[in-house]
Design a protein around this motif. Structure first.
Motif, PDB file in Angstrom:
ATOM      1  N   ALA A 149       1.110 -12.294  -2.504  1.00 27.30           N
ATOM      2  CA  ALA A 149       0.671 -12.176  -0.966  1.00 27.30           C
ATOM      3  C   ALA A 149      -0.174 -11.083  -0.554  1.00 27.30           C
ATOM      4  CB  ALA A 149       1.774 -12.306  -0.121  1.00 27.30           C
ATOM      5  N   SER A 150      -0.079  -9.846  -1.664  1.00 29.56           N
ATOM      6  CA  SER A 150      -0.633  -8.501  -1.291  1.00 29.56           C
ATOM      7  C   SER A 150      -2.131  -8.748  -0.875  1.00 29.56           C
ATOM      8  CB  SER A 150      -0.245  -7.613  -2.513  1.00 29.56           C
ATOM      9  OG  SER A 150      -0.907  -6.310  -2.357  1.00 29.56           O
ATOM     10  N   PHE A 151      -2.661  -7.765  -0.526  1.00 25.57           N
ATOM     11  CA  PHE A 151      -3.992  -7.654  -0.261  1.00 25.57           C
ATOM     12  C   PHE A 151      -4.807  -6.986  -1.570  1.00 25.57           C
ATOM     13  CE2 PHE A 151      -7.446  -4.426   1.429  1.00 25.57           C
ATOM     14  CZ  PHE A 151      -8.348  -5.340   1.807  1.00 25.57           C
ATOM     15  N   GLY A 152      -3.979  -6.397  -2.321  1.00 27.38           N
ATOM     16  CA  GLY A 152      -4.599  -5.791  -3.523  1.00 27.38           C
ATOM     17  C   GLY A 152      -5.218  -4.309  -3.446  1.00 27.38           C
ATOM     18  N   ASN A 153      -4.797  -3.613  -2.358  1.00 32.03           N
ATOM     19  CA  ASN A 153      -5.343  -2.322  -2.363  1.00 32.03           C
ATOM     20  C   ASN A 153      -4.764  -1.277  -2.948  1.00 32.03           C
ATOM     21  OD1 ASN A 153      -6.752  -0.344  -0.696  1.00 32.03           O
ATOM     22  ND2 ASN A 153      -5.990  -0.512   1.427  1.00 32.03           N
ATOM     23  N   ILE A 154      -5.364  -0.285  -3.683  1.00 32.17           N
ATOM     24  CA  ILE A 154      -5.101   0.844  -4.406  1.00 32.17           C
ATOM     25  C   ILE A 154      -5.456   1.982  -3.714  1.00 32.17           C
ATOM     26  CG2 ILE A 154      -4.812   1.953  -6.628  1.00 32.17           C
ATOM     27  CD1 ILE A 154      -3.966  -0.951  -6.814  1.00 32.17           C
ATOM     28  N   ARG A 155      -4.463   2.236  -2.527  1.00 26.80           N
ATOM     29  CA  ARG A 155      -4.933   3.507  -1.435  1.00 26.80           C
ATOM     30  C   ARG A 155      -3.834   4.492  -1.634  1.00 26.80           C
ATOM     31  NH1 ARG A 155      -1.628   3.828   2.922  1.00 26.80           N
ATOM     32  NH2 ARG A 155      -0.604   1.920   3.484  1.00 26.80           N
ATOM     33  N   ARG A 156      -4.319   5.640  -1.290  1.00 27.76           N
ATOM     34  CA  ARG A 156      -3.212   6.614  -1.145  1.00 27.76           C
ATOM     35  C   ARG A 156      -3.690   7.111   0.350  1.00 27.76           C
ATOM     36  NH1 ARG A 156      -5.499  10.769  -5.292  1.00 27.76           N
ATOM     37  NH2 ARG A 156      -7.269   9.840  -4.784  1.00 27.76           N
ATOM     38  N   PHE A 187      13.310  -1.062  -3.567  1.00 26.36           N
ATOM     39  CA  PHE A 187      12.848  -2.294  -2.760  1.00 26.36           C
ATOM     40  C   PHE A 187      12.508  -1.756  -1.546  1.00 26.36           C
ATOM     41  CE2 PHE A 187      17.327  -1.831  -1.860  1.00 26.36           C
ATOM     42  CZ  PHE A 187      17.553  -2.174  -0.617  1.00 26.36           C
ATOM     43  N   GLY A 188      12.053  -2.702  -0.521  1.00 31.55           N
ATOM     44  CA  GLY A 188      11.690  -2.247   0.684  1.00 31.55           C
ATOM     45  C   GLY A 188      10.399  -1.563   1.128  1.00 31.55           C
ATOM     46  N   PHE A 189       9.364  -1.786   0.291  1.00 36.86           N
ATOM     47  CA  PHE A 189       8.299  -1.200   0.380  1.00 36.86           C
ATOM     48  C   PHE A 189       7.460  -1.451   1.424  1.00 36.86           C
ATOM     49  CE2 PHE A 189       9.816  -0.366  -3.912  1.00 36.86           C
ATOM     50  CZ  PHE A 189       9.386   1.003  -4.143  1.00 36.86           C
ATOM     51  N   SER A 190       7.783  -2.001   2.396  1.00 41.57           N
ATOM     52  CA  SER A 190       7.207  -2.471   3.580  1.00 41.57           C
ATOM     53  C   SER A 190       5.900  -2.591   3.908  1.00 41.57           C
ATOM     54  CB  SER A 190       7.449  -1.059   4.377  1.00 41.57           C
ATOM     55  OG  SER A 190       8.959  -0.803   4.677  1.00 41.57           O
ATOM     56  N   GLY A 191       5.265  -3.473   2.848  1.00 41.11           N
ATOM     57  CA  GLY A 191       3.892  -3.846   3.032  1.00 41.11           C
ATOM     58  C   GLY A 191       3.005  -2.961   2.490  1.00 41.11           C
ATOM     59  N   HIS A 192       3.463  -1.874   1.902  1.00 44.63           N
ATOM     60  CA  HIS A 192       2.466  -0.917   1.155  1.00 44.63           C
ATOM     61  C   HIS A 192       2.938  -0.541  -0.096  1.00 44.63           C
ATOM     62  CE1 HIS A 192       4.958   1.821   3.988  1.00 44.63           C
ATOM     63  NE2 HIS A 192       5.334   2.088   2.756  1.00 44.63           N
ATOM     64  N   GLY A 193       3.387  -1.440  -0.717  1.00 43.01           N
ATOM     65  CA  GLY A 193       4.032  -1.003  -2.214  1.00 43.01           C
ATOM     66  C   GLY A 193       2.801  -1.370  -3.337  1.00 43.01           C
ATOM     67  N   PHE A 194       2.060  -2.223  -3.052  1.00 41.62           N
ATOM     68  CA  PHE A 194       1.147  -2.681  -4.089  1.00 41.62           C
ATOM     69  C   PHE A 194       0.646  -1.401  -5.174  1.00 41.62           C
ATOM     70  CE2 PHE A 194      -2.714  -4.321  -6.210  1.00 41.62           C
ATOM     71  CZ  PHE A 194      -2.224  -5.552  -6.978  1.00 41.62           C
ATOM     72  N   GLN A 195      -0.201  -0.411  -4.419  1.00 37.58           N
ATOM     73  CA  GLN A 195      -0.544   0.739  -5.014  1.00 37.58           C
ATOM     74  C   GLN A 195       0.544   1.219  -5.919  1.00 37.58           C
ATOM     75  OE1 GLN A 195      -0.069   4.112  -4.885  1.00 37.58           O
ATOM     76  NE2 GLN A 195      -1.861   4.783  -5.931  1.00 37.58           N
TER      77      GLN A 195
END
Length: 372
Positions: free
Chosen positions: A41-48, A330-338
């Motif tokens: 479901a992720s956006f796929g963003n690799i951001r810092r 766990f629990g990366f709150s919507g910003h774990g993909f990167q």
């Protein structure tokens, strides 16, 4: 050492791979199919950009691994370091960006500040009303539909056992290890790694560790293909949640977008979230501020997924505070993909060597019991 990994998203599969690479005998147990939860479901963003300062060492570690992903995993997961631009439309947000850029410089993140003429010259069509932007050229994006399965397959080649569609019935700490009873059989190991995402708090609670977490679903959408190529991931600096949109264009031309709309409620049973169609109009208005051309493009699909959001928006990561041999991520709150590859590498290092070169102190699970 034998390790059971619970959860087959990006965090779990990356952990399984790096554990197996360090010589652990790994069994990964997933209740559904690999990569079908929050990862897909992720956006796929690799951001810092925009991360909490204490996350930056982990984000840097992860970015290095994203750059090696194709060679490491033996397949293209569509990681592209095309940059991450955040547009700015008001003086308050410009001040916020400059303060963040100054604060993150000692942490190894250098942001370029772009003026309107530079934005239009380098990225035509983006934010014509923007007064400035930040740009991080080494960041980018990857394909959420490919990465977890790529890690799982690579882990399997190293000897890991990947067990899918296995409902966990009971977890027992034996005093010297763990026994996991599931619908696909029982598994025993010296260590247990909890990478169960939004379900992670349920597992932690079985060991007396309470984590304040909510299950929510992001609002995501994708358009028909556009002929013009927008290379960087595009976001915004703003304090207004209704303006907080983001987008990226995939190589096939489609625009993937999200943000602005409220995250929908998600039930852990069965673990699905459904996008609210009423939020789409709000999203499109916000996205059109970043890319006006999107107003003339058809949206072909919307979706959501089940993510775990912790009260302080920081993950739980590290050793259990109550049970030897138990670890959490766990629990990366919507910003774990990167962060995913870095999480897997760091947890494997911690489990196998009892140390971790990346500081994890701010993510310890007992912080909630200490009033932090």
């Amino acid at each position: 050492m034998d390790v059971i990994v619970l959860g087959g998203g990006l965090m779990g599969t990356a952990s399984a791979y790096f554990l197996a690479r360090r010589g652990a005998r790994v069994t990964l147990v997933e209740r559904n199919r690999i990569g079908t939860g929050a990862t897909v479901a992720s956006f796929g963003n690799i951001r810092r950009t925009g991360r909490h300062l204490s996350q930056l060492p982990l984000a840097h570690r992860s970015l290095r691994l994203w750059g090696k992903a194709e060679r490491m995993l033996g397949r293209d997961v569509e990681f592209r370091a095309t940059g991450h631009i955040r547009l700015i439309f008001d003086e308050g947000s410009l001040a916020d960006m400059r303060a963040y850029a100054q604060a993150t410089r000692p942490w190894g993140l250098d942001l370029e500040e772009l003026r309107p003429r530079e934005i239009s010259a380098r990225f035509p069509g983006l934010g014509p009303e923007a007064i400035a932007a930040s740009f991080s050229p080494q960041d980018g994006s990857a394909n959420p539909r490919l990465i977890a399965r790529a890690f799982a397959e690579a882990a399997r080649k190293l000897g890991a056992e990947i067990v899918e569609e296995a409902e966990v019935d009971k977890i027992t700490y034996t005093g010297c290890g763990f026994l996991v009873a599931s619908s696909k059989g029982a598994f025993a190991a010296d260590c247990l790694l909890n990478t169960a995402g939004a379900w992670g708090a349920r597992i932690a609670a079985q060991f007396g560790e309470e984590v304040p977490i909510d299950a929510r679903g992001p609002q995501m959408g994708v358009t028909e293909p556009l002929p013009n190529r927008i290379l960087p991931v595009v976001g915004i600096w703003t304090r207004n949640k209704e303006h907080g949109a983001y987008l990226r264009q995939v190589e096939r031309g489609n625009i993937v977008f999200g943000g602005a709309a409220e995250r929908v409620s998600a039930s852990l049973d069965p673990g699905h979230a459904v996008a609210d169609p009423m939020g789409l109009a709000l999203q499109l208005r916000a996205v059109a501020r970043l890319l006006p051309a999107i107003a003339r493009v058809a949206v072909i699909r919307t979706w959501s997924g089940c993510e775990g959001y912790i009260r302080d928006m920081l993950p739980v990561m590290g050793r259990s505070a109550t049970t030897p041999g138990l670890f959490h991520a766990f629990g990366f709150s919507g910003h774990g993909f990167q962060l995913g590859p870095g999480v897997g590498d760091a947890m494997a290092e911690l489990i196998m060597t009892d140390r971790c070169e990346t500081p994890l102190g701010d993510f310890r699970i007992d912080r909630f019991n200490q009033g932090i």
